[in-house]
Design an enzyme around this catalytic site. Structure first.
Site, PDB file in Angstrom:
ATOM      1  N   CYS A   2       0.818  -1.202   0.000  1.00  0.00           N
ATOM      2  CA  CYS A   2       0.000   0.000   0.000  1.00  0.00           C
ATOM      3  C   CYS A   2       0.859   1.262   0.000  1.00  0.00           C
ATOM      4  O   CYS A   2       1.950   1.278   0.567  1.00  0.00           O
ATOM      5  CB  CYS A   2      -0.879   0.041   1.246  1.00  0.00           C
ATOM      6  SG  CYS A   2      -1.853  -1.433   1.464  1.00  0.00           S
ATOM      7  N   ARG A  27       4.581   0.256  -6.377  1.00  0.00           N
ATOM      8  CA  ARG A  27       4.560  -0.601  -5.186  1.00  0.00           C
ATOM      9  C   ARG A  27       3.544  -1.738  -5.328  1.00  0.00           C
ATOM     10  O   ARG A  27       3.574  -2.685  -4.556  1.00  0.00           O
ATOM     11  CB  ARG A  27       4.214   0.237  -3.947  1.00  0.00           C
ATOM     12  CG  ARG A  27       5.262   1.287  -3.643  1.00  0.00           C
ATOM     13  CD  ARG A  27       4.722   2.332  -2.678  1.00  0.00           C
ATOM     14  NE  ARG A  27       4.524   1.800  -1.347  1.00  0.00           N
ATOM     15  CZ  ARG A  27       5.419   1.844  -0.376  1.00  0.00           C
ATOM     16  NH1 ARG A  27       6.593   2.378  -0.595  1.00  0.00           N
ATOM     17  NH2 ARG A  27       5.153   1.363   0.811  1.00  0.00           N
ATOM     18  N   TRP A  75      -3.120  -2.570  -1.550  1.00  0.00           N
ATOM     19  CA  TRP A  75      -2.788  -3.926  -1.988  1.00  0.00           C
ATOM     20  C   TRP A  75      -3.486  -4.838  -0.990  1.00  0.00           C
ATOM     21  O   TRP A  75      -3.104  -4.902   0.180  1.00  0.00           O
ATOM     22  CB  TRP A  75      -1.267  -4.112  -1.968  1.00  0.00           C
ATOM     23  CG  TRP A  75      -0.798  -5.372  -2.595  1.00  0.00           C
ATOM     24  CD1 TRP A  75      -0.579  -5.578  -3.934  1.00  0.00           C
ATOM     25  CD2 TRP A  75      -0.438  -6.595  -1.938  1.00  0.00           C
ATOM     26  NE1 TRP A  75      -0.135  -6.860  -4.147  1.00  0.00           N
ATOM     27  CE2 TRP A  75      -0.041  -7.504  -2.943  1.00  0.00           C
ATOM     28  CE3 TRP A  75      -0.448  -7.017  -0.613  1.00  0.00           C
ATOM     29  CZ2 TRP A  75       0.359  -8.806  -2.655  1.00  0.00           C
ATOM     30  CZ3 TRP A  75      -0.045  -8.314  -0.320  1.00  0.00           C
ATOM     31  CH2 TRP A  75       0.354  -9.188  -1.339  1.00  0.00           C
ATOM     32  N   ASN A  99      -1.144   1.746   5.869  1.00  0.00           N
ATOM     33  CA  ASN A  99      -0.220   0.786   5.246  1.00  0.00           C
ATOM     34  C   ASN A  99       0.213  -0.187   6.333  1.00  0.00           C
ATOM     35  O   ASN A  99       0.483   0.227   7.455  1.00  0.00           O
ATOM     36  CB  ASN A  99       0.991   1.564   4.691  1.00  0.00           C
ATOM     37  CG  ASN A  99       1.994   0.645   4.019  1.00  0.00           C
ATOM     38  OD1 ASN A  99       1.713  -0.528   3.775  1.00  0.00           O
ATOM     39  ND2 ASN A  99       3.167   1.180   3.729  1.00  0.00           N
ATOM     40  N   GLY A 100       0.278  -1.488   6.010  1.00  0.00           N
ATOM     41  CA  GLY A 100       0.737  -2.463   7.002  1.00  0.00           C
ATOM     42  C   GLY A 100      -0.417  -3.324   7.503  1.00  0.00           C
ATOM     43  O   GLY A 100      -1.492  -3.350   6.898  1.00  0.00           O
ATOM     44  N   GLU A 479      16.905 -16.859 -11.264  1.00  0.00           N
ATOM     45  CA  GLU A 479      16.467 -15.479 -11.454  1.00  0.00           C
ATOM     46  C   GLU A 479      15.760 -15.321 -12.799  1.00  0.00           C
ATOM     47  O   GLU A 479      14.738 -14.640 -12.899  1.00  0.00           O
ATOM     48  CB  GLU A 479      17.678 -14.533 -11.330  1.00  0.00           C
ATOM     49  CG  GLU A 479      17.407 -13.073 -11.574  1.00  0.00           C
ATOM     50  CD  GLU A 479      16.295 -12.476 -10.704  1.00  0.00           C
ATOM     51  OE1 GLU A 479      15.820 -13.135  -9.760  1.00  0.00           O
ATOM     52  OE2 GLU A 479      15.870 -11.352 -11.021  1.00  0.00           O
ATOM     53  N   LYS A 483      11.943 -14.002 -13.134  1.00  0.00           N
ATOM     54  CA  LYS A 483      11.646 -12.796 -13.914  1.00  0.00           C
ATOM     55  C   LYS A 483      10.558 -13.083 -14.933  1.00  0.00           C
ATOM     56  O   LYS A 483       9.615 -12.328 -15.079  1.00  0.00           O
ATOM     57  CB  LYS A 483      12.938 -12.360 -14.607  1.00  0.00           C
ATOM     58  CG  LYS A 483      13.186 -10.919 -14.760  1.00  0.00           C
ATOM     59  CD  LYS A 483      13.597 -10.139 -13.543  1.00  0.00           C
ATOM     60  CE  LYS A 483      12.979 -10.498 -12.242  1.00  0.00           C
ATOM     61  NZ  LYS A 483      13.445  -9.881 -11.072  1.00  0.00           N
ATOM     62  N   GLU A 486       6.975 -13.858 -13.228  1.00  0.00           N
ATOM     63  CA  GLU A 486       6.284 -12.777 -12.521  1.00  0.00           C
ATOM     64  C   GLU A 486       5.682 -11.744 -13.463  1.00  0.00           C
ATOM     65  O   GLU A 486       4.680 -11.123 -13.128  1.00  0.00           O
ATOM     66  CB  GLU A 486       7.181 -12.112 -11.475  1.00  0.00           C
ATOM     67  CG  GLU A 486       8.317 -11.300 -12.026  1.00  0.00           C
ATOM     68  CD  GLU A 486       9.172 -10.676 -10.933  1.00  0.00           C
ATOM     69  OE1 GLU A 486       8.626 -10.215  -9.933  1.00  0.00           O
ATOM     70  OE2 GLU A 486      10.403 -10.647 -11.108  1.00  0.00           O
ATOM     71  N   HIS A 502      16.226 -36.872 -12.755  1.00  0.00           N
ATOM     72  CA  HIS A 502      15.676 -37.444 -11.524  1.00  0.00           C
ATOM     73  C   HIS A 502      14.190 -37.144 -11.364  1.00  0.00           C
ATOM     74  O   HIS A 502      13.665 -37.184 -10.256  1.00  0.00           O
ATOM     75  CB  HIS A 502      16.500 -36.970 -10.325  1.00  0.00           C
ATOM     76  CG  HIS A 502      17.940 -37.363 -10.459  1.00  0.00           C
ATOM     77  ND1 HIS A 502      18.372 -38.651 -10.244  1.00  0.00           N
ATOM     78  CD2 HIS A 502      19.020 -36.656 -10.873  1.00  0.00           C
ATOM     79  CE1 HIS A 502      19.675 -38.716 -10.481  1.00  0.00           C
ATOM     80  NE2 HIS A 502      20.086 -37.511 -10.869  1.00  0.00           N
ATOM     81  N   LYS A 601       5.768  -4.028  -4.765  1.00  0.00           N
ATOM     82  CA  LYS A 601       7.212  -3.779  -4.843  1.00  0.00           C
ATOM     83  C   LYS A 601       7.886  -3.981  -3.495  1.00  0.00           C
ATOM     84  O   LYS A 601       8.964  -4.523  -3.399  1.00  0.00           O
ATOM     85  CB  LYS A 601       7.448  -2.349  -5.345  1.00  0.00           C
ATOM     86  CG  LYS A 601       8.913  -1.968  -5.511  1.00  0.00           C
ATOM     87  CD  LYS A 601       9.520  -2.664  -6.705  1.00  0.00           C
ATOM     88  CE  LYS A 601      11.000  -2.417  -6.858  1.00  0.00           C
ATOM     89  NZ  LYS A 601      11.629  -3.439  -7.716  1.00  0.00           N
TER      90      LYS A 601
HETATM   91  C1  F6R Z   1      11.180  -9.886  -8.048  1.00  0.00           C
HETATM   92  C2  F6R Z   1      11.310  -9.039  -6.881  1.00  0.00           C
HETATM   93  C3  F6R Z   1      11.082  -9.648  -5.540  1.00  0.00           C
HETATM   94  C4  F6R Z   1      11.991  -8.975  -4.496  1.00  0.00           C
HETATM   95  C5  F6R Z   1      11.639  -9.486  -3.088  1.00  0.00           C
HETATM   96  C6  F6R Z   1      12.556  -8.891  -2.047  1.00  0.00           C
HETATM   97  O1  F6R Z   1      11.495  -9.188  -9.216  1.00  0.00           O
HETATM   98  O2  F6R Z   1      11.558  -7.875  -6.986  1.00  0.00           O
HETATM   99  O3  F6R Z   1      11.256 -11.017  -5.562  1.00  0.00           O
HETATM  100  O4  F6R Z   1      13.321  -9.262  -4.805  1.00  0.00           O
HETATM  101  O5  F6R Z   1      10.317  -9.153  -2.798  1.00  0.00           O
HETATM  102  O6  F6R Z   1      12.439  -7.510  -2.003  1.00  0.00           O
HETATM  103  P1  F6R Z   1      13.566  -6.618  -1.361  1.00  0.00           P
HETATM  104  O7  F6R Z   1      14.782  -6.754  -2.205  1.00  0.00           O
HETATM  105  O8  F6R Z   1      13.004  -5.228  -1.388  1.00  0.00           O
HETATM  106  O9  F6R Z   1      13.786  -7.139   0.020  1.00  0.00           O
END
Ligand code: F6R
Length: 606
Positions: A2, A27, A75, A99-100, A479, A483, A486, A502, A601
């Site tokens: 949020c 976010r 969110w 927020n939270g 990774e 990517k 998501e 396996h 985010k």
């Molecule tokens: C994927 C992504 C997330 C963050 C994860 C940790 O592209 O961005 O997987 O890496 O939520 O977030 P931070 O780095 O802010 O702790």
């Protein structure tokens, strides 16, 4: 997650709130709303969906007009995304954005229902609004403090009281909140980009502090209602950081910013051709004093830790355990004061990573944070700190932050390897120079982005695909796979290439795409054998390998070539085509690349 904003000043408040919220869209959110003092009365507009849905609604139902108010992007956590569950939420005389998470909301709700309060939404936020209303005694500060004493959890609130027109209150309990200071105007925001258009000057609200914003400026109070002075900070980001700068999406812009981000992150940590982390509180003696290293993080940041593990173990011969923060914090980890726990986080506010760090400190381990967001909770609480200098990362899918996280992993590995005598000074110089050469190589790879776009065009109809690799290529595959899934919403998994036989190889069917990362010379032949095994079973193979290798028909259908560099540094370059392939696949499927569905985010809740 949020986003909170607030404004008091001469501008049209609704315009400012909507504009500031648009800067927090990154976010992640699924509804939005505002509350503005309109002719002395609080007027609320809120809607499920994007900000443009809120704008459309205001066009038909009326646009609040005034000079003070609060706004929010939600969110969903408690209750589905809907108009009713959107913030702001109100009691009779109080309206809030939040927020939270309020952990004890259920108990408080039961209490308030017994007191005759009615609830319209399923949110924990409405419980706070009603509790504020219950305690309200004509004194907003008293009421806020009394209320926060009853609430459990990490949260931040923006609050307006009907009896105090054109005044906005804000309180921080863990979840970040800043107070912007302009000429005759002031702001509240969850993050700096929201207010950069108006001012670079801001105060960082600390845990337990309350701010009161009105026409006369801002006043701050501690949890004991004492007025306090706070230090004014200036953001070192410019407006461009929050704009797309000619790119179609923030993600593409951020992929292109990687060479610059690496330079900014490593240059101040290299002295006379050797890594030097002393300004971050890290000396070679201290580094080599640890028996074991834990790297704890979430998502992409955890994948950066995987690269770190391979590199540190290979070069410095120190054991490294990589852990997912949400698992680590609940598995009673075996830590001692001889252990170093490295927490990696772009936002510095990820709830699980923060909790993992606090637990590590409690158990006596030393903590080192690698963080991008300045002044964030993880940055402030760690024993040692290395800031990455990627600038604000707006796209939800992390790219440049990952890149600088692994750049820091290399610096740490080089310094530790030198300190422990596993490599000598000339090897260390050589490796450091190679790291410094990576921005140029990445520029060259970016010139080939059309090839990534072409490969993406071959993936867009897939239901599922696999990423495979060995060693560092496996760490990278994780990774690449994250990517892609998501932002493209195509299911994908990463597998150690040698593990396929396996079980997983039974998934391969005619035409199923497999992206094989094969950059490690020592493991190359073995990886090629594994690729041939999936190819022979009908897979459509994309190989990411060095330019010099030309795959035969029984190996791959498409190739993305990379310039040569030492095996150990290959992840710095090889991740770029994986990011580009994910990006273009998402674009070609017509997805909202920068704001993928269901994601946020900054994950400030468990
Ligand atoms: C994927 C992504 C997330 C963050 C994860 C940790 O592209 O961005 O997987 O890496 O939520 O977030 P931070 O780095 O802010 O702790």
């Amino acid at each position: 997650m949020c986003g909170i904003v607030g404004y008091v000043g001469p501008r049209d408040c609704t315009d400012v709130l909507i504009d500031a919220l648009s800067k927090l869209e990154y976010r992640g959110y699924d509804s939005a709303g505002i509350a503005v003092f309109d002719n002395g009365k609080i007027s609320v507009a809120k809607s499920k969906g994007r900000l443009k849905d809120l704008e459309n609604k205001m066009e038909t139902e009326g646009r609040p007009q005034g000079h003070a108010g609060i706004g929010h992007t939600r969110w969903a956590t408690h209750g589905e995304p809907s108009d009713i569950n959107s913030h702001p939420h109100s009691g009779k005389r109080v309206t809030i954005v939040h927020n939270g998470i309020i952990e004890n909301y259920k108990k408080l709700k039961d209490f308030l229902v017994k007191q005759g309060k009615n609830f319209l939404s399923e949110t924990d936020t409405e419980v706070v609004a009603q509790l504020l209303d219950y305690y309200y005694d004509g004194n907003p500060l008293e009421t806020i403090i009394k209320t926060v004493h009853e609430l459990e959890g990490s949260y931040a609130l923006g609050i307006v009281f009907a009896d105090f027109p054109d005044t906005v209150y804000a309180v921080r309990m863990e979840s970040p909140l800043i107070i912007g200071k302009g000429e005759g105007e002031s702001f509240i925001a969850s993050d700096v980009p929201a207010i950069l258009k108006y001012t670079k000057d801001y105060y960082l609200l600390e845990h337990g502090e309350v701010a009161m914003l009105n026409r006369n400026g801002v006043k701050f109070y501690d949890i004991h209602k004492r007025e306090i002075e706070k230090e004014l900070k200036t953001a070192d980001w410019d407006m461009d950081a929050a704009e797309k700068g000619g790119f179609e999406h923030f993600m593409l812009k951020e992929i292109h910013e990687q060479p610059e981000s690496i330079k900014k992150t490593i240059a101040p940590r290299i002295s006379d051709g050797l890594p030097c982390l002393e300004e971050c509180g890290i000396t070679p003696e201290k580094l080599k004093s640890f028996d074991k290293i834990y790297i704890v993080a979430c998502g992409t940041a955890m994948h950066a830790g995987m690269v770190g593990k391979y590199v540190i173990e290979k070069l410095a011969r120190v054991p490294v355990v990589v852990d997912i923060a949400s698992e680590f914090r609940y598995r009673d980890p075996l830590l001692t004061d001889k252990d170093l726990v490295i927490i990696i986080s772009q936002s510095g506010e990820t709830a699980d990573s923060l909790a993992a760090m606090r637990l590590s400190k409690k158990l006596g381990a030393q903590t080192l944070a690698i963080v991008n967001a300045k002044g964030s909770s993880i940055a402030r609480e760690a024993d040692m700190l290395i800031y990455t200098h990627a600038g604000p990362e707006i796209a939800v899918a992390s790219t440049k932050a990952y890149m600088v996280q692994i750049a820091v992993m290399y610096l740490l590995a080089f310094e530790l390897a030198l300190a422990s005598g596993a490599i000598d000074e000339s090897q260390c110089r050589q490796l450091t120079a190679l790291l410094q050469s990576t921005p140029e190589l990445i520029e060259k790879i970016l010139e080939e982005k059309k090839q990534a776009q072409y490969i993406a065009s071959k993936l867009i109809t897939a239901d599922s695909l696999l990423y495979i690799g060995r060693g560092l290529d496996y760490a990278l595959s994780m990774e690449g796979s994250l990517k892609l899934k998501e932002i493209s919403y195509i299911h994908s998994e990463s597998y150690a290439a040698g593990e396929l036989k396996h079980g997983t190889i039974s998934l391969i069917s005619d035409g199923m795409p497999v992206i094989a990362v094969a950059t490690q010379t020592a493991l190359f032949d073995k990886t090629i054998s594994n690729i041939k095994e999936v190819k022979a079973r009908g897979a459509k193979v994309v190989i990411v390998c060095r330019n010099g290798y030309e795959p035969e028909k029984d190996v791959a259908d498409y190739k993305f070539g990379l310039p040569d560099i030492d095996d150990i540094l290959m992840p710095m370059t090889a991740v770029v085509p994986l990011q580009l392939i994910a990006y273009y696949t998402s674009v070609l499927r017509g997805n909202d690349v920068d704001k993928p569905r269901n994601l946020a985010k900054s994950v400030t809740v468990e």
